[in-house]
Write a protein that holds these residues in place. Structure first.
Motif, short mmCIF file in Angstrom:
data_model
loop_
_atom_site.label_atom_id
_atom_site.label_comp_id
_atom_site.label_asym_id
_atom_site.label_seq_id
_atom_site.Cartn_x
_atom_site.Cartn_y
_atom_site.Cartn_z
N TRP A 10 65.70 26.95 31.90
CA TRP A 10 64.92 25.74 31.68
C TRP A 10 63.98 25.47 32.86
CZ3 TRP A 10 64.96 20.94 34.25
CH2 TRP A 10 64.20 19.95 33.63
N ASP A 13 61.23 28.07 32.82
CA ASP A 13 60.29 27.74 31.75
C ASP A 13 59.41 26.56 32.15
OD1 ASP A 13 59.25 27.99 29.08
OD2 ASP A 13 60.38 26.15 28.59
N LEU A 14 60.00 25.55 32.83
CA LEU A 14 59.24 24.41 33.28
C LEU A 14 58.15 24.84 34.27
CD1 LEU A 14 59.01 21.26 33.35
CD2 LEU A 14 60.51 21.36 35.35
N LEU A 16 56.80 27.83 34.67
CA LEU A 16 55.81 28.71 34.06
C LEU A 16 54.87 27.98 33.12
CD1 LEU A 16 57.95 31.91 33.37
CD2 LEU A 16 56.29 31.52 35.19
N ASN A 17 55.38 27.01 32.38
CA ASN A 17 54.55 26.32 31.40
C ASN A 17 53.81 25.12 31.98
OD1 ASN A 17 55.22 28.07 29.35
ND2 ASN A 17 57.02 26.88 28.75
N HIS A 18 54.30 24.56 33.07
CA HIS A 18 53.70 23.36 33.65
C HIS A 18 53.42 23.56 35.14
CE1 HIS A 18 54.67 21.30 29.93
NE2 HIS A 18 55.92 21.73 30.04
N CYS A 22 53.87 20.76 38.30
CA CYS A 22 54.79 21.04 39.41
C CYS A 22 54.07 21.05 40.74
CB CYS A 22 55.49 22.38 39.18
SG CYS A 22 56.62 22.36 37.78
#
Length: 109
Positions: A10, A13-14, A16-18, A22
């Motif tokens: 999770w 994924d956070l 990499l996608n956002h 971040c």
């Protein structure tokens, strides 16, 4: 064990996608830490400068009183009818009291 690996996935994924979110969050945290540190340094500098200036001021007052005691009072002693009291002379105890009063912490709040 599965919960830990799911949490890792999770978080990955956070990131990499956002990525932008971040990075902005890390930037804001860094700015907050820097501002907090500068505020603390500023407060420390103001207190140390106040203490140093009060010492200079106390020494100037002491020197002025001693100068008056030595110069003016000694000249007036030669004049008839003038009584000189040596209340203007500051002994070591009065000097320490004056410096202690100027150093008191309630002056710097």
């Amino acid at each position: 064990m599965k919960k830990i690996s799911q949490f890792r996935l999770w978080v990955l994924d956070l990131f990499l996608n956002h990525v932008v979110v971040c990075l902005i969050a890390l930037f804001v945290i860094g700015i907050g830490i820097a501002l907090s540190n500068m505020s603390s340094l500023s407060r420390t500098l103001i207190q140390s400068q106040s203490l140093q200036n009060s010492e200079y001021q106390a020494n100037a007052i002491i020197q002025a009183w001693q100068l008056y005691s030595n110069a003016a009072a000694s000249r007036l002693a030669n004049i008839e009818g003038v009584n000189i009291r040596h209340d203007y002379f500051l002994g070591p105890v009065k000097q320490k009291l004056l410096i202690a009063k100027l150093r008191s912490p309630h002056l710097y709040r």
